[in-house]
Design a protein around this motif. Structure first.
Motif, PDB file in Angstrom:
ATOM      1  N   GLU A 187       0.830  -1.207   0.000  1.00 33.73           N
ATOM      2  CA  GLU A 187       0.000   0.000   0.000  1.00 33.73           C
ATOM      3  C   GLU A 187       0.865   1.258   0.000  1.00 33.73           C
ATOM      4  N   LEU A 188       1.931   1.272   0.782  1.00 34.12           N
ATOM      5  CA  LEU A 188       2.832   2.425   0.794  1.00 34.12           C
ATOM      6  C   LEU A 188       3.557   2.564  -0.541  1.00 34.12           C
ATOM      7  N   GLU A 189       3.866   1.448  -1.174  1.00 37.76           N
ATOM      8  CA  GLU A 189       4.504   1.507  -2.494  1.00 37.76           C
ATOM      9  C   GLU A 189       3.533   2.047  -3.545  1.00 37.76           C
ATOM     10  N   GLU A 190       2.245   1.719  -3.395  1.00 36.77           N
ATOM     11  CA  GLU A 190       1.226   2.278  -4.283  1.00 36.77           C
ATOM     12  C   GLU A 190       1.169   3.798  -4.122  1.00 36.77           C
ATOM     13  N   LEU A 191       1.199   4.253  -2.879  1.00 37.24           N
ATOM     14  CA  LEU A 191       1.227   5.697  -2.633  1.00 37.24           C
ATOM     15  C   LEU A 191       2.504   6.331  -3.169  1.00 37.24           C
ATOM     16  N   ALA A 192       3.621   5.628  -3.015  1.00 32.78           N
ATOM     17  CA  ALA A 192       4.903   6.154  -3.485  1.00 32.78           C
ATOM     18  C   ALA A 192       4.870   6.403  -4.993  1.00 32.78           C
ATOM     19  N   ALA A 193       4.288   5.481  -5.738  1.00 33.19           N
ATOM     20  CA  ALA A 193       4.221   5.642  -7.189  1.00 33.19           C
ATOM     21  C   ALA A 193       3.413   6.886  -7.563  1.00 33.19           C
ATOM     22  N   LEU A 194       2.301   7.122  -6.855  1.00 32.06           N
ATOM     23  CA  LEU A 194       1.498   8.308  -7.133  1.00 32.06           C
ATOM     24  C   LEU A 194       2.218   9.585  -6.714  1.00 32.06           C
ATOM     25  N   CYS A 195       2.923   9.521  -5.589  1.00 33.95           N
ATOM     26  CA  CYS A 195       3.681  10.698  -5.135  1.00 33.95           C
ATOM     27  C   CYS A 195       4.791  11.044  -6.131  1.00 33.95           C
ATOM     28  N   GLU A 196       5.442  10.038  -6.661  1.00 31.40           N
ATOM     29  CA  GLU A 196       6.478  10.291  -7.665  1.00 31.40           C
ATOM     30  C   GLU A 196       5.885  10.861  -8.951  1.00 31.40           C
ATOM     31  N   LYS A 197       4.760  10.298  -9.380  1.00 34.17           N
ATOM     32  CA  LYS A 197       4.131  10.738 -10.629  1.00 34.17           C
ATOM     33  C   LYS A 197       3.741  12.213 -10.566  1.00 34.17           C
ATOM     34  N   TRP A 198       3.190  12.641  -9.420  1.00 33.55           N
ATOM     35  CA  TRP A 198       2.674  13.999  -9.310  1.00 33.55           C
ATOM     36  C   TRP A 198       3.570  14.914  -8.485  1.00 33.55           C
ATOM     37  N   ASN A 199       4.747  14.439  -8.088  1.00 35.08           N
ATOM     38  CA  ASN A 199       5.705  15.219  -7.298  1.00 35.08           C
ATOM     39  C   ASN A 199       5.063  15.723  -6.005  1.00 35.08           C
ATOM     40  N   VAL A 200       4.572  14.764  -5.213  1.00 35.30           N
ATOM     41  CA  VAL A 200       3.794  15.044  -4.010  1.00 35.30           C
ATOM     42  C   VAL A 200       4.575  14.618  -2.768  1.00 35.30           C
ATOM     43  N   THR A 201       4.400  15.367  -1.680  1.00 37.03           N
ATOM     44  CA  THR A 201       4.980  15.017  -0.385  1.00 37.03           C
ATOM     45  C   THR A 201       3.991  14.159   0.400  1.00 37.03           C
ATOM     46  N   LEU A 202       4.479  13.088   0.998  1.00 37.39           N
ATOM     47  CA  LEU A 202       3.645  12.253   1.858  1.00 37.39           C
ATOM     48  C   LEU A 202       3.901  12.629   3.310  1.00 37.39           C
ATOM     49  N   ILE A 203       2.840  13.000   4.031  1.00 41.16           N
ATOM     50  CA  ILE A 203       2.913  13.305   5.459  1.00 41.16           C
ATOM     51  C   ILE A 203       2.360  12.099   6.199  1.00 41.16           C
ATOM     52  N   SER A 204       3.224  11.435   6.960  1.00 42.10           N
ATOM     53  CA  SER A 204       2.859  10.162   7.593  1.00 42.10           C
ATOM     54  C   SER A 204       2.855  10.297   9.106  1.00 42.10           C
TER      55      SER A 204
END
Length: 390
Positions: A187-204
């Motif tokens: 699930e975190l890897e799924e989020l990582a792919a989207l964050c990379e695609k859209w240049n997004v910061t993940l706040i965990s």
């Protein structure tokens, strides 16, 4: 001379952002519960575990010897070193770890350092109310992704659709408040792919990281290589060491991100409590490998689940954290708030209406949240009060 007419309402105008803040429903509920003399199974103030005696003694020593002044704005270095030693990948305590005034300030600092007014932030729903508050203060626009009960997972297509060119951050919480879900590596890897695609910061938000059950292992955002340099990981001593009143939180982020976090932190709270930071560091509790409260919390979880199941409310055992999210629709046609008020009135036991964790507080969630990080005495009293059912 021209006379300027007085405004019809002479009161100073307030900031619009205040109107965007959530209503603080949980705080209001706890106040009501105290007035009714209800047993508090609503708030997450720790009754279990108890604070380590070593850290209490160290605090008393620090205060009594007059060590009551400011600390380095980034946090006591020894404490940062000790916190870094508990985190995956052993981040650099000088450039990647910052001590904040609790996890709540860390969350607001993360938002203010990451987004500008009008930027979009992805929120998983249900969510901890303070996520929406921090977002409102920063002027962000929420994009909600619903999690489906009973296992509280997202639909991959809905998650992907929430990201776009205006997305600047996504907020996750694992183990989660209120659901008790723990995010998996896929699930975190799924989020990582989207964050990379859209240049997004993940706040965990990982304040409940020490509390995972049934042989699971907490997976941090920092464990995912693609997220390590684009995430802000938030932690706290509030629940893990039962020191919620000390307000000691922390962030872990890449040095470039940490510079921004520290700039906002300096402009807001300046520094967390100096003597209490130094007390934690001096006590050595963060290095005590025998401090493992998860086993005791798991027993409390099982006891609380058994209590409410026996009383007529079957509920799913959470994977982590200190809350049970229970579905009430099998036993009542009442909305969740009416159910909570009736339970508080009839049995003098207070839980939280699930609607507090959804965007629309007028809609019925069909759930309630129950805190199980309570003392043995509180659980025994809950068992007595619910002996005849809900």
């Amino acid at each position: 001379m021209t006379t300027v007419p007085a405004p019809t309402d002479a009161r100073p105008r307030g900031a619009a952002r205040v109107g965007a803040l959530p209503a603080g429903s949980l705080a209001q509920l706890l106040h009501l519960g105290r007035e009714m003399g209800a047993l508090d199974l609503a708030g997450g103030v720790p009754g279990t575990p108890r604070p380590p005696r070593a850290v209490l003694d160290a605090a008393a020593e620090q205060l009594l010897r007059g060590d009551n002044q400011y600390e380095d704005t980034s946090g006591n270095l020894l404490l940062r070193e000790q916190i870094a030693g508990t985190l995956p990948g052993r981040p650099d305590p000088r450039t990647e770890v910052t001590i904040t005034t609790g996890a709540s300030e860390a969350l607001s600092v993360a938002m203010l350092a990451t987004i500008d007014p009008g930027d979009e932030v992805v929120l998983l729903e249900p969510f901890y109310e303070n996520f929406l508050a921090a977002l409102a203060l920063a002027g962000g626009v929420p994009r909600y992704v619903g999690l489906r009960a009973p296992d509280w997972r997202w639909d991959p297509q809905e998650l992907e659709a929430a990201f776009g060119p205006r997305t600047r951050a996504v907020v996750v919480n694992s183990p989660a408040n209120p659901t008790g879900r723990t995010l998996t590596r896929p699930e975190l890897e799924e989020l990582a792919a989207l964050c990379e695609k859209w240049n997004v910061t993940l706040i965990s938000d990982e304040v409940y990281a020490p509390f995972v059950y049934d042989g699971r292992r907490h997976v941090s955002a920092a464990d995912i290589p693609a997220l390590r340099d684009r995430s802000i990981v938030i932690g706290s001593l509030s629940k893990a060491y039962a020191l919620s009143g000390w307000r000691i939180g922390h962030t872990r982020a890449h040095p470039r991100i940490t510079e921004r976090l520290r700039a906002v932190h300096l402009a807001t709270s300046f520094s967390a409590s100096g003597p209490l930071q130094r007390a934690v560091a001096a006590s050595g509790v963060l290095q005590d490998v025998s401090w493992r409260p998860a086993a005791e919390l798991a027993r409390m979880r099982d006891r609380m689940v058994a209590l409410f199941t026996a009383a007529g409310l079957p509920c799913r055992a959470p994977e982590g954290g200190c809350y049970v999210m229970a579905d009430i629709r099998g036993i009542t046609d009442e909305d969740c708030e009416t159910f909570v008020r009736r339970l508080a009135t009839r049995r003098r036991v207070l839980v939280v209406p699930g609607r507090c964790f959804f965007r629309d507080h007028t809609a019925d969630s069909g759930h309630v949240r129950i805190a199980f990080n309570k003392s043995t005495d509180v659980l025994q009293e809950a068992e007595r009060r619910l002996a005849d059912g809900l």
